[in-house]
Write a protein that holds these residues in place. Structure first.
Motif, PDB file in Angstrom:
ATOM      1  N   LYS A 138       0.934  -0.961   0.152  1.00 17.93           N
ATOM      2  CA  LYS A 138       0.074  -0.009   0.094  1.00 17.93           C
ATOM      3  C   LYS A 138       0.767   1.141  -0.009  1.00 17.93           C
ATOM      4  O   LYS A 138       1.911   1.182   0.634  1.00 17.93           O
ATOM      5  N   LEU A 139       0.420   2.256  -0.841  1.00 19.37           N
ATOM      6  CA  LEU A 139       0.971   3.586  -0.849  1.00 19.37           C
ATOM      7  C   LEU A 139       0.192   4.697  -0.732  1.00 19.37           C
ATOM      8  O   LEU A 139      -0.885   4.573  -1.226  1.00 19.37           O
ATOM      9  N   ASN A 140       0.667   5.619  -0.087  1.00 25.08           N
ATOM     10  CA  ASN A 140      -0.341   6.929   0.063  1.00 25.08           C
ATOM     11  C   ASN A 140       0.223   8.131  -0.613  1.00 25.08           C
ATOM     12  O   ASN A 140       1.353   8.493  -0.454  1.00 25.08           O
ATOM     13  N   TYR A 141      -0.392   8.434  -1.619  1.00 23.36           N
ATOM     14  CA  TYR A 141       0.060   9.648  -2.495  1.00 23.36           C
ATOM     15  C   TYR A 141      -1.177  10.407  -2.818  1.00 23.36           C
ATOM     16  O   TYR A 141      -2.058  10.263  -3.188  1.00 23.36           O
ATOM     17  N   LYS A 142      -1.302  11.784  -2.015  1.00 22.03           N
ATOM     18  CA  LYS A 142      -2.319  12.851  -2.147  1.00 22.03           C
ATOM     19  C   LYS A 142      -1.988  13.515  -3.238  1.00 22.03           C
ATOM     20  O   LYS A 142      -0.836  14.228  -3.487  1.00 22.03           O
ATOM     21  N   ILE A 143      -2.797  13.878  -4.330  1.00 22.33           N
ATOM     22  CA  ILE A 143      -2.616  14.620  -5.153  1.00 22.33           C
ATOM     23  C   ILE A 143      -2.627  16.325  -4.802  1.00 22.33           C
ATOM     24  O   ILE A 143      -3.353  16.633  -4.241  1.00 22.33           O
ATOM     25  N   PRO A 144      -1.319  16.811  -5.076  1.00 23.45           N
ATOM     26  CA  PRO A 144      -1.376  18.238  -4.731  1.00 23.45           C
ATOM     27  C   PRO A 144      -2.534  19.087  -5.124  1.00 23.45           C
ATOM     28  O   PRO A 144      -3.133  18.963  -6.229  1.00 23.45           O
ATOM     29  N   VAL A 145      -2.951  20.174  -4.360  1.00 22.31           N
ATOM     30  CA  VAL A 145      -3.897  20.945  -4.676  1.00 22.31           C
ATOM     31  C   VAL A 145      -3.756  21.796  -6.076  1.00 22.31           C
ATOM     32  O   VAL A 145      -2.262  22.401  -6.103  1.00 22.31           O
ATOM     33  N   GLY A 146      -4.472  22.021  -7.077  1.00 18.78           N
ATOM     34  CA  GLY A 146      -3.845  22.694  -7.990  1.00 18.78           C
ATOM     35  C   GLY A 146      -3.832  21.546  -9.190  1.00 18.78           C
ATOM     36  O   GLY A 146      -3.647  22.053 -10.493  1.00 18.78           O
ATOM     37  N   LEU A 147      -3.845  20.241  -8.920  1.00 17.82           N
ATOM     38  CA  LEU A 147      -3.799  19.420  -9.834  1.00 17.82           C
ATOM     39  C   LEU A 147      -5.136  18.489  -9.859  1.00 17.82           C
ATOM     40  O   LEU A 147      -5.639  18.328  -8.783  1.00 17.82           O
ATOM     41  N   LYS A 148      -5.562  17.962 -11.101  1.00 16.44           N
ATOM     42  CA  LYS A 148      -6.886  17.364 -10.837  1.00 16.44           C
ATOM     43  C   LYS A 148      -6.604  15.914 -11.721  1.00 16.44           C
ATOM     44  O   LYS A 148      -5.869  15.913 -12.847  1.00 16.44           O
ATOM     45  N   ALA A 206      -9.713   9.721  -3.142  1.00 18.54           N
ATOM     46  CA  ALA A 206     -10.264  10.817  -1.993  1.00 18.54           C
ATOM     47  C   ALA A 206      -9.124  10.384  -0.777  1.00 18.54           C
ATOM     48  O   ALA A 206      -8.690  11.652  -0.043  1.00 18.54           O
ATOM     49  N   SER A 207      -8.829   9.489  -0.431  1.00 17.49           N
ATOM     50  CA  SER A 207      -7.822   9.111   0.409  1.00 17.49           C
ATOM     51  C   SER A 207      -6.460   9.217   0.180  1.00 17.49           C
ATOM     52  O   SER A 207      -5.434   9.341   0.798  1.00 17.49           O
ATOM     53  N   GLY A 208      -6.123   9.093  -1.092  1.00 21.14           N
ATOM     54  CA  GLY A 208      -4.831   8.934  -1.617  1.00 21.14           C
ATOM     55  C   GLY A 208      -3.948   7.667  -1.733  1.00 21.14           C
ATOM     56  O   GLY A 208      -2.983   7.770  -1.600  1.00 21.14           O
ATOM     57  N   VAL A 209      -4.820   6.648  -1.168  1.00 15.29           N
ATOM     58  CA  VAL A 209      -4.320   5.429  -0.876  1.00 15.29           C
ATOM     59  C   VAL A 209      -4.412   4.424  -2.148  1.00 15.29           C
ATOM     60  O   VAL A 209      -5.362   4.342  -2.892  1.00 15.29           O
ATOM     61  N   TRP A 210      -3.285   3.990  -2.704  1.00 14.09           N
ATOM     62  CA  TRP A 210      -2.961   2.933  -3.471  1.00 14.09           C
ATOM     63  C   TRP A 210      -2.682   1.523  -3.023  1.00 14.09           C
ATOM     64  O   TRP A 210      -1.728   1.285  -2.414  1.00 14.09           O
ATOM     65  N   ASN A 211      -3.708   0.756  -3.244  1.00  8.78           N
ATOM     66  CA  ASN A 211      -3.654  -0.658  -2.734  1.00  8.78           C
ATOM     67  C   ASN A 211      -3.187  -1.541  -4.036  1.00  8.78           C
ATOM     68  O   ASN A 211      -4.049  -1.818  -4.907  1.00  8.78           O
ATOM     69  N   ALA A 212      -1.614  -1.713  -3.874  1.00  9.62           N
ATOM     70  CA  ALA A 212      -1.395  -2.438  -5.139  1.00  9.62           C
ATOM     71  C   ALA A 212      -1.227  -3.737  -4.994  1.00  9.62           C
ATOM     72  O   ALA A 212      -1.147  -4.603  -6.218  1.00  9.62           O
ATOM     73  N   LEU A 261       5.552  -9.584  -4.696  1.00 12.38           N
ATOM     74  CA  LEU A 261       6.622 -10.572  -4.311  1.00 12.38           C
ATOM     75  C   LEU A 261       8.094 -10.059  -4.110  1.00 12.38           C
ATOM     76  O   LEU A 261       8.126  -8.810  -4.735  1.00 12.38           O
ATOM     77  N   VAL A 262       8.600 -10.407  -3.712  1.00 14.38           N
ATOM     78  CA  VAL A 262      10.273 -10.161  -3.181  1.00 14.38           C
ATOM     79  C   VAL A 262      10.995 -10.010  -4.684  1.00 14.38           C
ATOM     80  O   VAL A 262      10.858 -10.756  -5.723  1.00 14.38           O
ATOM     81  N   ASN A 263      11.615  -8.875  -4.929  1.00 14.78           N
ATOM     82  CA  ASN A 263      12.028  -8.441  -6.260  1.00 14.78           C
ATOM     83  C   ASN A 263      11.279  -8.273  -7.304  1.00 14.78           C
ATOM     84  O   ASN A 263      11.619  -7.917  -8.444  1.00 14.78           O
ATOM     85  N   ASP A 264      10.030  -8.054  -7.206  1.00 14.20           N
ATOM     86  CA  ASP A 264       9.075  -7.369  -8.133  1.00 14.20           C
ATOM     87  C   ASP A 264       8.697  -6.146  -8.110  1.00 14.20           C
ATOM     88  O   ASP A 264       8.955  -5.495  -6.809  1.00 14.20           O
ATOM     89  N   SER A 265       8.417  -5.441  -8.931  1.00 15.92           N
ATOM     90  CA  SER A 265       7.778  -4.039  -9.046  1.00 15.92           C
ATOM     91  C   SER A 265       6.496  -3.825  -9.867  1.00 15.92           C
ATOM     92  O   SER A 265       6.216  -4.705 -10.559  1.00 15.92           O
ATOM     93  N   VAL A 266       5.790  -2.794  -9.275  1.00 18.40           N
ATOM     94  CA  VAL A 266       4.472  -2.434  -9.872  1.00 18.40           C
ATOM     95  C   VAL A 266       4.718  -0.852  -9.950  1.00 18.40           C
ATOM     96  O   VAL A 266       5.446  -0.223  -9.546  1.00 18.40           O
ATOM     97  N   SER A 267       3.928  -0.280 -11.112  1.00 17.94           N
ATOM     98  CA  SER A 267       3.831   1.093 -11.459  1.00 17.94           C
ATOM     99  C   SER A 267       2.127   1.699 -11.477  1.00 17.94           C
ATOM    100  O   SER A 267       1.332   0.697 -11.908  1.00 17.94           O
ATOM    101  N   LEU A 268       2.178   2.727 -11.098  1.00 14.38           N
ATOM    102  CA  LEU A 268       0.805   3.386 -11.108  1.00 14.38           C
ATOM    103  C   LEU A 268       0.932   4.769 -12.052  1.00 14.38           C
ATOM    104  O   LEU A 268       1.938   5.551 -11.748  1.00 14.38           O
ATOM    105  N   ASP A 269       0.075   4.499 -13.017  1.00 14.91           N
ATOM    106  CA  ASP A 269       0.164   5.815 -13.895  1.00 14.91           C
ATOM    107  C   ASP A 269      -0.846   6.747 -13.712  1.00 14.91           C
ATOM    108  O   ASP A 269      -1.990   6.355 -13.883  1.00 14.91           O
ATOM    109  N   LEU A 270      -0.560   8.009 -13.286  1.00  7.18           N
ATOM    110  CA  LEU A 270      -1.706   9.069 -13.203  1.00  7.18           C
ATOM    111  C   LEU A 270      -1.816  10.126 -14.357  1.00  7.18           C
ATOM    112  O   LEU A 270      -0.533  10.672 -14.437  1.00  7.18           O
ATOM    113  N   VAL A 271      -2.783  10.273 -14.700  1.00  6.29           N
ATOM    114  CA  VAL A 271      -2.676  11.407 -15.721  1.00  6.29           C
ATOM    115  C   VAL A 271      -3.471  12.576 -15.065  1.00  6.29           C
ATOM    116  O   VAL A 271      -4.423  12.587 -14.565  1.00  6.29           O
TER     117      VAL A 271
END
Length: 233
Positions: free
Chosen positions: A177-187, A200-206, A210-220
């Motif tokens: 899980k990761l928390n990223y709040k979009i800054p004011v002024g961005l939509k 609303a909460s800014g929480v990304w439940n990925a 697994l160990v040595n694995d990676s994931v990405s979240l693409d926000l426009v």
């Protein structure tokens, strides 16, 4: 064994009956093939299959077993996983005592044991088999986070792709899980990636990482007003 039941039984040919019964909770079993006729010039094989229900999606670690394999016989083990027992992954040939490499996370794990004899009057014996799920407990693991964008200077109304990458450096698998709040002024216009991002909460439940694995979240994101935007996770 009980077809599609939780009990397996050991059959003793010397007494022509069952001499041991074991219950494996949250499993069901199917048996294929047989070893009955002693024929020195004939190939024979049999198979035993069990489906284990972990109760939730998990990664699968190593599988090990103890067997007796006289010369001219063979015991082999194959596994596959599923979340619904309808759509299954490809079969993976397991190596005794080593971690599974190709079997993806899933709620269900099917284990198939093949027993073969080649021109032999003796049959191989499987004494026991065990499968370990990956440790996804609350013990800590090391996660690395990076944020990159495709632009550093924007005007009002412009859009930018923001890529948040999350990597598991070990030593444990985890529900990331990761928390990223979009800054004011961005939509937020759209989000794409594994799991779910709640604006609303800014929480990304990925999900399971697994160990040595990676994931990405693409926000426009779209710029609504002038300012300097700092990104904090």
């Amino acid at each position: 064994m009980d077809l599609d039941g939780e009990y397996i039984h050991r059959f003793d040919t010397s007494i022509n009956g069952v001499d041991l019964s074991k219950r494996l909770v949250s499993t069901n079993h199917n048996a294929l093939g047989y070893f009955t006729v002693k024929s020195p010039d004939k190939y024979e094989s049999g198979a035993w299959s069990v489906v284990h229900d972990y109760g939730s999606i998990t990664g699968w670690d190593n599988i090990s077993w103890n067997s007796w394999e006289p010369v001219g016989t063979k015991v082999s083990v194959h596994v596959r996983s599923s979340n619904d027992q309808i759509n299954w992954s490809n079969w993976e040939d397991a190596v005794n005592g080593l971690s599974l490499k190709m079997t993806p996370p899933g709620r269900y794990l099917q284990v198939e044991v093949n027993l073969e004899r080649f021109n032999n009057t003796e049959s191989p014996v499987l004494y026991d088999i065990s499968v370990n799920a990956l440790n996804t407990s609350d013990e800590g693991t090391d996660l690395a986070v990076s944020i990159t964008g495709n632009a550093s200077s924007l005007g009002i109304g412009d859009t930018v792709h923001l890529i948040i990458s999350l990597s598991n450096l070990g030593p444990k698998s985890c529900d990331a899980k990761l928390n990223y709040k979009i800054p004011v002024g961005l939509k937020l216009l759209s989000s794409q990636g594994p799991g779910a991002y709640d604006v609303a909460s800014g929480v990304w439940n990925a999900g399971l990482l697994l160990v040595n694995d990676s994931v990405s979240l693409d926000l426009v994101l779209q710029v609504l007003g002038a300012g300097c935007f700092n990104h904090v996770v």
